[in-house]
Design an enzyme around this catalytic site. Structure first.
Site, PDB file in Angstrom:
ATOM      1  N   LEU A   1       0.821  -1.223   0.000  1.00  0.00           N
ATOM      2  CA  LEU A   1       0.000   0.000   0.000  1.00  0.00           C
ATOM      3  C   LEU A   1       0.849   1.264   0.000  1.00  0.00           C
ATOM      4  CD1 LEU A   1      -2.713  -1.001   2.628  1.00  0.00           C
ATOM      5  CD2 LEU A   1      -3.103  -0.613   0.188  1.00  0.00           C
ATOM      6  N   GLY A   2       1.970   1.210   0.642  1.00  0.00           N
ATOM      7  CA  GLY A   2       2.803   2.407   0.693  1.00  0.00           C
ATOM      8  C   GLY A   2       3.987   2.247   1.614  1.00  0.00           C
TER       9      GLY A   2
ATOM     10  N   GLY B   1       8.312   2.304   8.123  1.00  0.00           N
ATOM     11  CA  GLY B   1       7.926   0.952   7.744  1.00  0.00           C
ATOM     12  C   GLY B   1       7.205   0.899   6.410  1.00  0.00           C
TER      13      GLY B   1
ATOM     14  N   ASP C   1       1.855  15.470  15.154  1.00  0.00           N
ATOM     15  CA  ASP C   1       2.325  15.380  13.756  1.00  0.00           C
ATOM     16  C   ASP C   1       1.144  15.402  12.785  1.00  0.00           C
ATOM     17  OD1 ASP C   1       4.272  15.259  11.824  1.00  0.00           O
ATOM     18  OD2 ASP C   1       4.594  13.110  11.967  1.00  0.00           O
TER      19      ASP C   1
HETATM   20  N1  LIG Z   1      -4.547   1.980   7.493  1.00  0.00           N
HETATM   21  C1  LIG Z   1      -4.128   2.158   6.247  1.00  0.00           C
HETATM   22  N2  LIG Z   1      -4.935   1.874   5.213  1.00  0.00           N
HETATM   23  C2  LIG Z   1      -4.524   2.069   3.937  1.00  0.00           C
HETATM   24  N3  LIG Z   1      -3.319   2.537   3.600  1.00  0.00           N
HETATM   25  C3  LIG Z   1      -2.467   2.838   4.581  1.00  0.00           C
HETATM   26  C4  LIG Z   1      -2.816   2.664   5.955  1.00  0.00           C
HETATM   27  N4  LIG Z   1      -1.768   3.054   6.705  1.00  0.00           N
HETATM   28  C5  LIG Z   1      -0.817   3.463   5.854  1.00  0.00           C
HETATM   29  N5  LIG Z   1      -1.219   3.321   4.564  1.00  0.00           N
HETATM   30  C6  LIG Z   1      -0.459   3.657   3.352  1.00  0.00           C
HETATM   31  O1  LIG Z   1       0.903   3.451   3.602  1.00  0.00           O
HETATM   32  C7  LIG Z   1       1.628   4.664   3.467  1.00  0.00           C
HETATM   33  C8  LIG Z   1       2.699   4.727   4.522  1.00  0.00           C
HETATM   34  O2  LIG Z   1       2.068   4.843   5.785  1.00  0.00           O
HETATM   35  P1  LIG Z   1       2.863   5.155   7.104  1.00  0.00           P
HETATM   36  O3  LIG Z   1       1.889   5.429   8.176  1.00  0.00           O
HETATM   37  O4  LIG Z   1       3.852   4.093   7.347  1.00  0.00           O
HETATM   38  O5  LIG Z   1       3.740   6.363   6.680  1.00  0.00           O
HETATM   39  P2  LIG Z   1       3.586   7.941   6.735  1.00  0.00           P
HETATM   40  O6  LIG Z   1       2.648   8.356   7.826  1.00  0.00           O
HETATM   41  O7  LIG Z   1       3.310   8.420   5.348  1.00  0.00           O
HETATM   42  O8  LIG Z   1       5.068   8.299   7.086  1.00  0.00           O
HETATM   43  P3  LIG Z   1       5.677   8.520   8.510  1.00  0.00           P
HETATM   44  O9  LIG Z   1       5.465   7.260   9.300  1.00  0.00           O
HETATM   45  O10 LIG Z   1       7.100   8.767   8.200  1.00  0.00           O
HETATM   46  O11 LIG Z   1       4.944   9.717   9.069  1.00  0.00           O
HETATM   47  C9  LIG Z   1       0.583   5.766   3.598  1.00  0.00           C
HETATM   48  O12 LIG Z   1       0.957   6.916   2.913  1.00  0.00           O
HETATM   49  C10 LIG Z   1      -0.652   5.113   3.000  1.00  0.00           C
HETATM   50  O13 LIG Z   1      -0.641   5.271   1.611  1.00  0.00           O
END
Ligand SMILES: Nc1ncnc2c1ncn2[C@@H]1O[C@H](COP(=O)(O)OP(=O)(O)OP(=O)(O)O)[C@@H](O)[C@H]1O
Length: 556
Positions: free
Chosen positions: A30-31, A36, A160
């Site tokens: 997903l991303g 992570g 944040d």
């Molecule tokens: N619950 C979820 N459902 C769908 N997609 C998700 C979910 N959580 C994260 N993602 C996807 O994964 C990506 C990375 O998420 P993550 O929370 O790890 O990183 P972030 O918040 O973008 O970065 P950071 O942790 O550095 O603030 C997101 O941008 C989103 O596209």
């Protein structure tokens, strides 16, 4: 089937989670976040979920993991906060030296439309071009914050708030995510004898005492300057080789260079770079080399633009087990392996293949950016820059009513951080920091652009617009706030848009006490109260064209 909603997140076995992601298949990815990689996977009894495999098992990763679990239970009552369904945490002996490493995995409810940042800025979803939807999202986020600040005891400061930490479900309902930097607010009169409060802070290691004191912070930031003085600053910074003379600046420059993989040599490119560089320095007076080092450790982005954060243990494990399986299979087939190298080659082939697929998005992003040429590249690195996490640490500070002293630490994201988070001395982290960040987010939502963005016509006409917050203040002082609204927005309700921009400007006041709390923000947006006069920093000599009436449609 909908996920069960137990009062606390449940523990999953690592192998169940790995199977759910089809062994980290690229198709389920997903991303990628700073800490992570997130995959989609179906879990027995839970349906589809988002499964985040933490890259780092170091202190940073562990702390974020602990924080997420800590706040999951407390935030369960809100429909505007992404639910943590479960987790997996176990040690694995890495080798014979009994060196342990932890496998940390978090399981969230699946938010089918991804992050607001991606949906609004990158993919520009059609659904988000509808004004009403944008307003609903603004209200959703405010409701999530209101829950954290007013319905949690003790209150929770998210720390944040930004579009990439807002996720959208299948109906584009917005929910707040990422509690990796969250903290609880300790009220002064609670003292340090409150066991539960101390327990709450146990995992965060830095027992902050938060205060709501008007700091009258006098940060001379670029956002306060007129376009003319922007140019002067740019002139000075370009002309002066002394800009990077001291250690702090050099360190910031290093950091800056790390996130800038393609700068081009043109004078304009340098101007743009210096503009942002100056912005960092003027907004980050408390930064020190130590902080930069810490940041470098956690946010390593090479000049090639590829993320080089901690080893992806889960990926290694996957290939290890794959290699083992294949060796066993060949043995069974009677081929046997005379030495390990052949097996190793075997899995490496597979690794390389998977790697290509796995890193495809990164490479595509890079080549897209290269294709855009020197003008286009600015968007990429400004994006990377605005998402760059900053780490600032203050010296131990004795608090007056509480006997413990502590090391204060505050991290967040440049452009979304309230000015007081940059000040040295007694830390003044409160819910109002979230309110400030919400103000920036609201402007991003209305304008459909990043908070710091230099457009292709730079530097002729767009300098005033580069910084979204200062541009909004400037427009308000001229009574032309609607210039800010995304031109792609359909069915714009001008009155509501003006109200939202006004609310954003109130949230963005430098005076902490003058900023409304999030309940007041919600009341203004939902029509329970009228918005007060615009702050003096945006005062207008000519009457504004619209009166600020509340939006009555939304109720909190
Ligand atoms: N619950 C979820 N459902 C769908 N997609 C998700 C979910 N959580 C994260 N993602 C996807 O994964 C990506 C990375 O998420 P993550 O929370 O790890 O990183 P972030 O918040 O973008 O970065 P950071 O942790 O550095 O603030 C997101 O941008 C989103 O596209």
């Amino acid at each position: 089937s909908p996920p069960p909603d137990p009062s606390r997140p449940c523990r999953f076995s690592y192998s169940v989670l790995r199977r759910a992601t089809l062994s980290f298949s690229a198709h389920t990815r997903l991303g990628q976040g700073g800490s992570g990689t997130v995959f989609r996977g179906g879990l027995p009894g839970c349906g589809d979920a988002a499964i985040k495999f933490m890259d780092s098992s170091g202190l940073q990763g562990q702390r974020e993991f602990d924080n997420e679990l800590l706040f999951a239970e407390r935030t369960r009552g809100s429909d505007n906060i992404v639910k943590l369904i479960g987790f997996s945490s176990n040690s694995k002996y890495e080798n014979k030296d009994t060196k342990e490493r932890e496998r940390l995995v978090l399981v969230y409810e699946l938010m089918r439309n991804g992050s607001l940042q991606d949906a609004l800025i990158n993919r520009k979803f059609e659904e988000l071009m509808d004004w009403e939807k944008r307003l609903e999202i603004a209200v959703d986020i405010a409701k999530g914050l209101e829950f954290l600040h007013f319905r949690c005891q003790p209150p929770i400061i998210h720390g944040d708030i930004k579009p990439s930490n807002v996720l959208l479900d299948g109906c584009f309902k917005a929910k707040i995510s990422d509690f990796g930097l969250a903290r609880v607010k300790i009220e002064k009169d609670q003292g340090n004898n409150n066991a539960s409060t101390l327990e709450t802070n146990r995992l965060t290691k830095d027992h902050e005492e938060t205060e709501s004191v008007d700091s009258n912070i006098n940060n001379s930031s670029l956002e306060e300057k007129s376009p003319e003085s922007f140019m002067k600053v740019l002139d000075r910074s370009v002309a002066s080789p002394d800009l990077l003379a001291n250690k702090k600046n050099a360190s910031t420059q290093r950091k800056f260079d790390q996130i800038t993989y393609q700068t081009g040599d043109s004078e304009t490119e340098r101007l743009k770079k210096d503009y942002v560089m100056k912005w960092v320095l003027t907004n980050n007076p408390a930064a020190t080399t130590e902080h930069d080092n810490k940041l470098n450790k956690t946010t390593k982005v090479s000049k090639s633009g590829e993320n080089q954060t901690a080893t992806k243990w889960w990926r290694e494990e996957y290939y290890e087990s794959l290699s083992m399986k294949r060796r066993n299979k060949k043995k069974k087939q009677g081929l046997g392996l005379s030495n390990g190298s052949r097996g190793s080659d075997d899995w490496r082939q597979n690794y390389d293949h998977e790697d290509t697929e796995f890193e495809q998005q990164n490479k595509m992003k890079k080549s897209r950016s290269q294709r855009r040429g020197s003008w286009g590249s600015i968007d990429w690195w400004l994006d990377g820059f605005s998402e760059l996490k900053r780490t600032t640490k203050w010296a131990s500070t004795e608090t007056t009513k509480s006997s413990f002293s502590s090391t204060h630490s505050m991290r967040g994201t440049v452009c979304y951080n309230a000015p007081e988070t940059f000040s040295s001395g007694v830390e003044q982290i409160s819910e109002k920091c979230d309110v400030y960040s919400y103000g920036v987010l609201l402007l991003v939502l209305i304008s459909g652009r990043r908070p710091l963005q230099v457009s292709a016509s730079f530097p002729d006409s767009s300098l005033e617009r580069a910084n979204l917050v200062s541009w909004a203040r400037s427009l308000a002082s001229k009574g032309r706030v609607l210039d800010l609204v995304d031109s792609n927005v359909r069915s714009l309700n001008r009155e509501q848009a003006v109200l939202c921009i006004k609310v954003a400007l109130l949230c963005l006041q430098r005076s902490i006490t003058k900023r409304p709390n999030i309940k007041e923000v919600l009341d203004m947006l939902s029509g329970k109260c009228d918005a007060p006069a615009l702050p003096s920093e945006c005062s207008t000599s000519t009457p504004v064209r619209f009166t600020f009436k509340s939006v009555t449609k939304y109720s909190s």
